[in-house]
Design a protein around this motif. Structure first.
Motif, mmCIF file in Angstrom:
data_model
loop_
_atom_site.group_PDB
_atom_site.id
_atom_site.type_symbol
_atom_site.label_atom_id
_atom_site.label_comp_id
_atom_site.label_asym_id
_atom_site.label_seq_id
_atom_site.Cartn_x
_atom_site.Cartn_y
_atom_site.Cartn_z
ATOM 1 N N SER A 86 -8.694 -4.914 -8.094
ATOM 2 C CA SER A 86 -7.475 -4.603 -8.593
ATOM 3 C C SER A 86 -6.961 -5.117 -9.918
ATOM 4 O O SER A 86 -7.162 -6.169 -9.945
ATOM 5 N N LYS A 119 1.217 5.759 2.941
ATOM 6 C CA LYS A 119 0.364 4.752 2.247
ATOM 7 C C LYS A 119 -0.355 3.891 3.016
ATOM 8 O O LYS A 119 -1.784 3.905 2.676
ATOM 9 N N GLU A 158 -4.722 3.693 3.056
ATOM 10 C CA GLU A 158 -5.399 2.530 2.897
ATOM 11 C C GLU A 158 -6.461 2.369 3.817
ATOM 12 O O GLU A 158 -7.579 1.903 3.593
ATOM 13 N N THR A 218 -2.948 -0.556 -9.597
ATOM 14 C CA THR A 218 -1.785 -0.499 -8.684
ATOM 15 C C THR A 218 -0.499 -1.399 -9.129
ATOM 16 O O THR A 218 -0.763 -2.347 -9.814
ATOM 17 N N GLU A 237 -0.585 -4.060 -1.784
ATOM 18 C CA GLU A 237 -1.715 -3.015 -1.602
ATOM 19 C C GLU A 237 -2.800 -3.773 -2.172
ATOM 20 O O GLU A 237 -4.053 -3.704 -1.654
ATOM 21 N N LEU A 258 -6.287 -4.982 -0.109
ATOM 22 C CA LEU A 258 -7.393 -4.033 -0.241
ATOM 23 C C LEU A 258 -8.643 -4.983 -0.986
ATOM 24 O O LEU A 258 -9.816 -4.581 -0.814
ATOM 25 N N PRO A 269 -6.342 -3.649 6.269
ATOM 26 C CA PRO A 269 -5.115 -3.630 5.300
ATOM 27 C C PRO A 269 -3.807 -3.754 6.179
ATOM 28 O O PRO A 269 -2.923 -4.690 5.666
#
Length: 255
Positions: free
Chosen positions: A39, A172, A176, A194, A199, A203, A232
């Motif tokens: 991410s 959401k 996920e 993100t 999140e 993830l 998650p």
């Protein structure tokens, strides 16, 4: 030794208008290993979405080089799938026709690929919507259809630009979970942009923290295996999760 799935080497990106020059990235280097989920987080305007556009071949760097699997990126590749915040579904096409749109545009539509797209739709719990239109779907359902459309192309690299940010927390979290299930066992490399730190932590295998504009790599956060092996929702309940979140939050406040 196999090359990284994604690699940026001293990449800078400038934008020009009649009035000014804007430096979005300067310089930025990082890699993503095959099968890894990474991410990108950072303040608004730090160039996160620009990174995805460079990897997708939609933009070219001002300097430096972007590679996928050791090859320089000079144009969009069928090995890369890109999912945006907006679902971009075509309202006049049924779900069945929307999930095969990318296949049609890329000349890869046939009986086999259509069946695979329909299998993915069922896997994400939307097999019953095949003949419905986007206006008949909720926001979360529309995003699932958009995800199926992207996965139907069977990319090696999946780019996600805040795909769940417009959804309520329940949808959401559900998406996920579905995303993790859809990626499991496929060996797909994923790069997520993100603003949602929870999140990113829930993830990712790694998180890359970018500074404010222009975007540079400030820190790499390795997610402990104890969190990575959880789904998650359960990851958020792990005792190590909140301290990591607080540390990441403080890091971004200093950016």
């Amino acid at each position: 030794m196999n090359p990284p799935a994604v690699r940026l080497i001293d990449v800078t990106k400038h934008y020009w208008s009649k009035e000014e020059e804007t430096i979005a990235l300067s310089p930025l280097s990082f890699y993503v290993s095959p099968g890894e989920f990474v991410s990108l987080v950072g303040a608004s305007g730090c160039g996160k979405s620009t990174v995805l556009s460079l990897v997708a071949g939609l933009l070219q760097p001002t300097a430096g080089e972007v590679q996928i699997f050791g090859q320089r990126v000079s144009h969009p590749s069928p090995r890369v799938g890109y999912m945006l915040q907006r679902d971009c579904l075509l309202d006049w096409r049924t779900v069945k026709k929307n999930i095969t749109l990318g296949l049609e545009l890329s000349g890869r539509f046939n009986h086999h690929t259509e069946n695979h797209a329909r299998y993915l739709l069922t896997e994400l719990g939307l097999g019953h919507t095949l003949h419905q239109y986007p206006a008949q779907l909720s926001g979360g359902m529309r995003q699932r259809v958009a995800l199926v459309r992207t996965l139907a192309l069977q990319p090696d690299i999946l780019l996600l630009d805040e795909p769940f940010s417009a959804l309520d927390i329940q949808n959401k979290l559900h998406l996920e979970e579905l995303l993790v299930q859809a990626l499991k066992g496929r060996g797909m490399t994923t790069l997520l942009v993100t603003h949602d730190l929870e999140e990113a932590l829930a993830l990712s295998d790694r998180i890359l923290v970018l500074t404010g504009s222009p975007g540079r790599l400030k820190r790499t956060v390795e997610i402990p295996e104890a969190i990575r092996k959880l789904d998650p929702l359960r990851a958020r309940d792990h005792t190590a999760f909140r301290p990591l979140f607080n540390d990441l939050w403080k890091e971004l406040e200093k950016s």
